[in-house]
Scaffold this active site. Structure first.
Site, PDB file in Angstrom:
ATOM      1  N   GLU A 198      10.293  33.806 -28.827  1.00 42.19           N
ATOM      2  CA  GLU A 198       8.918  33.669 -29.598  1.00 42.19           C
ATOM      3  C   GLU A 198       9.107  33.040 -30.996  1.00 42.19           C
ATOM      4  OE1 GLU A 198       7.179  37.516 -30.707  1.00 42.19           O
ATOM      5  OE2 GLU A 198       8.505  38.359 -28.284  1.00 42.19           O
ATOM      6  N   GLU A 210      -1.548  32.638 -35.980  1.00 42.06           N
ATOM      7  CA  GLU A 210      -0.647  33.643 -36.398  1.00 42.06           C
ATOM      8  C   GLU A 210      -1.146  34.299 -37.476  1.00 42.06           C
ATOM      9  OE1 GLU A 210       1.317  35.700 -36.739  1.00 42.06           O
ATOM     10  OE2 GLU A 210       2.602  35.838 -34.326  1.00 42.06           O
ATOM     11  N   GLU A 224      15.105  42.695 -28.896  1.00 41.16           N
ATOM     12  CA  GLU A 224      14.530  41.848 -29.865  1.00 41.16           C
ATOM     13  C   GLU A 224      15.624  41.344 -31.672  1.00 41.16           C
ATOM     14  OE1 GLU A 224      10.008  40.916 -30.545  1.00 41.16           O
ATOM     15  OE2 GLU A 224      10.512  42.532 -32.199  1.00 41.16           O
ATOM     16  N   ARG A 249       8.369  48.020 -36.039  1.00 33.11           N
ATOM     17  CA  ARG A 249       9.570  46.272 -36.744  1.00 33.11           C
ATOM     18  C   ARG A 249       8.931  45.777 -38.254  1.00 33.11           C
ATOM     19  NH1 ARG A 249       5.560  43.571 -32.335  1.00 33.11           N
ATOM     20  NH2 ARG A 249       4.824  44.662 -31.115  1.00 33.11           N
ATOM     21  N   HIS A 291      11.332  35.350 -33.371  1.00 33.55           N
ATOM     22  CA  HIS A 291      12.376  36.176 -32.438  1.00 33.55           C
ATOM     23  C   HIS A 291      13.116  36.136 -31.244  1.00 33.55           C
ATOM     24  CE1 HIS A 291       8.238  39.096 -34.640  1.00 33.55           C
ATOM     25  NE2 HIS A 291       9.792  37.913 -35.303  1.00 33.55           N
ATOM     26  N   GLU A 346       1.400  30.578 -32.789  1.00 38.64           N
ATOM     27  CA  GLU A 346       2.798  31.226 -31.901  1.00 38.64           C
ATOM     28  C   GLU A 346       2.539  30.457 -30.238  1.00 38.64           C
ATOM     29  OE1 GLU A 346       4.454  34.858 -32.494  1.00 38.64           O
ATOM     30  OE2 GLU A 346       4.340  35.101 -30.737  1.00 38.64           O
ATOM     31  N   GLU A 382       7.003  29.846 -33.976  1.00 37.40           N
ATOM     32  CA  GLU A 382       6.187  30.201 -34.524  1.00 37.40           C
ATOM     33  C   GLU A 382       5.994  28.903 -35.185  1.00 37.40           C
ATOM     34  OE1 GLU A 382       5.542  34.302 -35.608  1.00 37.40           O
ATOM     35  OE2 GLU A 382       5.973  33.332 -36.724  1.00 37.40           O
ATOM     36  N   ARG A 424      14.332  40.385 -34.588  1.00 34.30           N
ATOM     37  CA  ARG A 424      13.453  39.901 -35.448  1.00 34.30           C
ATOM     38  C   ARG A 424      13.408  38.986 -36.301  1.00 34.30           C
ATOM     39  NH1 ARG A 424       9.221  42.229 -34.458  1.00 34.30           N
ATOM     40  NH2 ARG A 424       8.256  42.016 -36.135  1.00 34.30           N
ATOM     41  N   ASP A 482      28.263   5.999 -30.430  1.00 30.79           N
ATOM     42  CA  ASP A 482      29.078   5.851 -31.292  1.00 30.79           C
ATOM     43  C   ASP A 482      29.193   7.773 -32.408  1.00 30.79           C
ATOM     44  OD1 ASP A 482      30.058   5.928 -34.051  1.00 30.79           O
ATOM     45  OD2 ASP A 482      28.726   5.055 -34.749  1.00 30.79           O
TER      46      ASP A 482
END
Length: 447
Positions: free
Chosen positions: A134, A191, A336, A319, A247, A198, A136, A338, A53
């Protein structure tokens, strides 16, 4: 990897004492749903004759058009490593696409929608799109009634280990369970925040990678319960600590199986397609944020001071921007992103990311110059001069950006886009009406 057929699945189920099969699919919110059937119904399911359904699933269909078919992906067959308590039989699962009663792909199925965007990718001359996530998560203690508390299970920090990291045994059991289900684990660690963990695994093609994210969440929560813990993928459960991200490391391959982001002849060894893909991600960043960060709480993570991206920029080494280019080259060349957090529906998030990158390639969108300094230390004037702008700071702002983007809405199609906008608008309106503990602490005795 085993290539499963109907007969092989049925034989495997009998040989391994499987009693129940979960036919799993994902709703627009990213929540895993399932219809559990006994072994006697497995053949019927494998012949695509199992209905459910759809009107009971948020964002699917109205009650007058409710019947839908579950279409199992044979290659997703796996047997879980836990028993049904009543009789000791085992539980297996099949991840499904969703069809309408007309035997057509349902336009509100997130997994099927990602296939549609992948078809566009192939039309542009590419063969596959890979994802290495990645994710967490936090581990919280349960109370005596089995409900989650806000008590963390450890005081560990980045890369800490026992006895500081009291979640180590739970995390190790999660890894063992994942490996039994053919996850190729690359790393697992504590982490930055207390109670935060992670686990990373090897990349897969787009559909399988998203399937594995959904299975990962299920396994993490299940194993955590065995340790009397609750695993949460909420982006920012604890004030003053880092939030949980997911990420996305993505790479695009051409018809010859070569990494379309790699070009050894350039200074940075990134191809034109890589630069154009980054250009598309930069251009559409504000619009896809609502999909990659779909909760009110997501925007408590996207703030300065906690290693989460706040600004729309890219870099090879830095970063602090939204997009980073890891140092690996050759077939490992990847981009990547982030900003994505683990509350995102992975099928929808990957669809908008791919669509944004493909738009960059189609229209040869050049990215701005990379930012190789810490953006958090730049003044607003310096950021403006460098062409660095802010990500949306609230779910409401992100929804408005998504709604104003025809390209991003096309990545999800009208059915999913309209339902997503409607539901998230209601969610934010409900949030606006709440009186929070912060307000009581701040104002009650002052006024």
């Amino acid at each position: 990897m085993t290539k499963w057929t109907k007969d092989r699945i049925i034989a495997d189920a009998h040989e391994n004492n499987v009693h129940f099969i979960r036919l799993m699919f994902t709703d627009i919110r990213g929540t895993i749903k399932n219809v559990e059937i006994p072994l006697t119904q497995l053949e019927k399911a494998l012949e695509n004759n199992m209905t459910f359904d759809g009107s009971s699933i948020e964002g699917f269909v109205r009650i007058e058009e409710s019947d839908m078919y579950l279409i199992p992906d044979y290659d997703s067959w796996m047997i879980f490593n836990w028993d049904v308590p009543s009789d000791g039989g085992r539980i297996a699962c099949l991840i499904c696409d969703v069809d309408t009663t007309k035997r057509e792909p349902f336009l509100g199925d997130p997994r099927g929608n990602l296939r549609r965007v992948l078809d566009k990718m192939e039309d542009l001359g590419f063969s596959s799109f890979n994802l290495g996530p990645e994710p967490e998560f936090f581990l919280l203690k349960l109370d005596e009634d089995g409900r989650p508390t806000m008590d963390l299970n450890d005081d560990g920090g980045y890369f800490d280990f026992a006895p500081t990291d009291l979640g180590e045994n739970c995390r190790r059991d999660i890894v063992l369970e994942l490996e039994r289900l053919d996850f190729e684990i690359e790393a697992s660690h504590h982490e930055v925040a207390p109670g935060q963990h992670e686990i990373d695994w090897k990349y897969n093609d787009a559909i399988r990678a998203c399937d594995k994210i959904q299975l990962f969440k299920l396994i993490v929560k299940t194993v955590a319960r065995r340790h009397n813990l609750y695993a949460t993928f909420m982006p920012k459960p604890i004030y003053g600590e880092s939030g949980s991200g997911m990420h996305f490391n993505v790479s695009l391959f051409d018809k010859d199986g070569k990494n379309a982001f790699y070009d050894e002849s350039t200074q940075d060894q990134l191809s034109k397609n890589a630069h154009y893909f980054i250009g598309g991600l930069i251009k559409h960043a504000s619009a896809y944020t609502a999909i990659c960060n779909p909760l009110v709480n997501s925007y408590k993570r996207l703030v300065e001071g906690y290693e989460a991206p706040v600004y729309i920029a890219w870099s090879e080494r830095n970063r602090s921007p939204l997009i980073r280019i890891p140092s690996s080259r050759g077939n490992s060349t990847r981009v990547e992103l982030r900003s994505v957090d683990p509350s995102a529906n992975p099928y929808l998030a990957l669809a908008v990311i791919l669509q944004a990158g493909l738009d960059g390639i189609e229209n040869k969108i050049e990215p701005p110059m990379p930012i190789d300094r810490n953006i958090y230390t730049m003044t607003p004037e310096e950021r403006i001069a460098e062409g660095v702008f802010d990500l949306p700071s609230s779910l409401s702002e992100a929804i408005a950006e998504f709604e104003a983007s025809p390209i991003m809405k096309d990545a999800l199609g009208p059915h999913i886009s309209d339902n997503f906008i409607a539901e998230k608008t209601m969610e934010f309106e409900s949030y606006k009406k709440q009186v929070t503990q912060w307000e009581l602490n701040k104002y009650l005795m002052m006024y």
